[in-house]
Design a protein around this motif. Structure first.
Motif, PDB file in Angstrom:
ATOM      1  N   LEU A   4       0.876  -1.162   0.000  1.00 56.12           N
ATOM      2  CA  LEU A   4       0.000   0.000   0.000  1.00 56.12           C
ATOM      3  C   LEU A   4       0.913   1.211   0.000  1.00 56.12           C
ATOM      4  CD1 LEU A   4      -2.671  -0.991   2.675  1.00 56.12           C
ATOM      5  CD2 LEU A   4      -3.028  -0.842   0.206  1.00 56.12           C
ATOM      6  N   GLY A  24      -2.830   0.104  -4.167  1.00 58.65           N
ATOM      7  CA  GLY A  24      -2.718  -1.231  -3.603  1.00 58.65           C
ATOM      8  C   GLY A  24      -2.230  -2.235  -4.624  1.00 58.65           C
ATOM      9  N   SER A  25      -1.475  -3.214  -4.155  1.00 61.19           N
ATOM     10  CA  SER A  25      -1.022  -4.291  -5.027  1.00 61.19           C
ATOM     11  C   SER A  25      -0.724  -5.526  -4.188  1.00 61.19           C
ATOM     12  CB  SER A  25       0.225  -3.874  -5.818  1.00 61.19           C
ATOM     13  OG  SER A  25       1.293  -3.581  -4.949  1.00 61.19           O
ATOM     14  N   PHE A  29      -7.787  -6.407  -4.370  1.00 59.19           N
ATOM     15  CA  PHE A  29      -8.177  -5.086  -3.877  1.00 59.19           C
ATOM     16  C   PHE A  29      -9.691  -4.954  -3.716  1.00 59.19           C
ATOM     17  CE2 PHE A  29      -7.146  -0.636  -3.250  1.00 59.19           C
ATOM     18  CZ  PHE A  29      -8.303   0.023  -3.617  1.00 59.19           C
ATOM     19  N   TYR A  32     -11.482  -6.006  -0.418  1.00 56.41           N
ATOM     20  CA  TYR A  32     -11.065  -5.413   0.852  1.00 56.41           C
ATOM     21  C   TYR A  32     -11.778  -4.108   1.147  1.00 56.41           C
ATOM     22  CZ  TYR A  32      -7.192  -8.640   1.659  1.00 56.41           C
ATOM     23  OH  TYR A  32      -6.440  -9.751   1.926  1.00 56.41           O
ATOM     24  N   MET A  34     -11.356  -0.510   2.484  1.00 52.60           N
ATOM     25  CA  MET A  34     -10.208   0.397   2.458  1.00 52.60           C
ATOM     26  C   MET A  34     -10.474   1.556   3.406  1.00 52.60           C
ATOM     27  SD  MET A  34      -8.188  -1.159   0.464  1.00 52.60           S
ATOM     28  CE  MET A  34      -6.907   0.097   0.462  1.00 52.60           C
ATOM     29  N   ARG A  71     -13.016   5.100  -4.053  1.00 50.04           N
ATOM     30  CA  ARG A  71     -12.136   4.024  -4.494  1.00 50.04           C
ATOM     31  C   ARG A  71     -12.361   3.729  -5.969  1.00 50.04           C
ATOM     32  NH1 ARG A  71     -13.248  -1.025  -0.914  1.00 50.04           N
ATOM     33  NH2 ARG A  71     -11.815  -2.039  -2.395  1.00 50.04           N
ATOM     34  N   ASN A  73     -11.691   0.386  -8.064  1.00 42.59           N
ATOM     35  CA  ASN A  73     -11.232  -1.001  -7.999  1.00 42.59           C
ATOM     36  C   ASN A  73     -10.438  -1.400  -9.238  1.00 42.59           C
ATOM     37  OD1 ASN A  73     -12.330  -1.434  -5.462  1.00 42.59           O
ATOM     38  ND2 ASN A  73     -14.270  -2.199  -6.274  1.00 42.59           N
ATOM     39  N   LYS A  76      -7.158  -0.056  -8.611  1.00 44.05           N
ATOM     40  CA  LYS A  76      -6.676  -0.481  -7.282  1.00 44.05           C
ATOM     41  C   LYS A  76      -6.177   0.723  -6.490  1.00 44.05           C
ATOM     42  CE  LYS A  76      -5.497  -5.138  -8.841  1.00 44.05           C
ATOM     43  NZ  LYS A  76      -4.465  -6.205  -8.888  1.00 44.05           N
ATOM     44  N   ALA A  97      -5.937  -1.614   4.491  1.00 44.66           N
ATOM     45  CA  ALA A  97      -6.797  -2.570   3.788  1.00 44.66           C
ATOM     46  C   ALA A  97      -7.156  -3.684   4.750  1.00 44.66           C
ATOM     47  CB  ALA A  97      -6.075  -3.134   2.573  1.00 44.66           C
TER      48      ALA A  97
END
Length: 115
Positions: A4, A24-25, A29, A32, A34, A71, A73, A76, A97
């Motif tokens: 993150l 995020g990776s 993602f 979750y 966030m 967010r 998605n 991510k 996350a």
């Protein structure tokens, strides 16, 4: 490897705006929740805003009407748009996350609100 990575912090005058981003990776993602937390010197870390996997949002009372979490998605990414910033918003802001027993944290980005 889960990562993150926050960006967008800095110095801003009272009443100003900043947008924080978190990439995020290494995990799914979209599944979750966030969250954005912050921690000011000498204080405990506190939840600022959260957005679930299905888009439900909650805010800490002191930021309602000033901060907006969102967010993407596909990219991510999670964002925190901060308006009408106050000196008491000064803190290190952390991306978080969470899914079931799994929880990850970013390294934090400093936000300083000062004239």
């Amino acid at each position: 490897q889960v990562q993150l990575v926050e960006s967008g912090g800095g110095l801003v005058q009272p009443g100003g705006s900043l947008t924080l981003s978190c990439a995020g990776s290494g995990f799914t993602f979209s599944e979750y929740a966030m969250n954005w937390y912050r921690q000011a010197p000498g204080k405990e870390r506190e939840l600022v805003a959260g957005i679930t996997s299905v888009g439900s949002i909650n805010y800490y009372d002191s930021v309602k009407g000033r901060f907006t979490i969102s967010r993407d998605n596909f990219k991510k990414m999670v964002y925190l748009q901060m308006n009408s910033l106050k000196p008491e918003d000064t803190a290190v802001y952390y991306c978080n996350a969470r899914f079931s027993i799994f929880q990850y944290w970013g390294q934090g980005t400093q936000v300083t609100v000062s004239s």
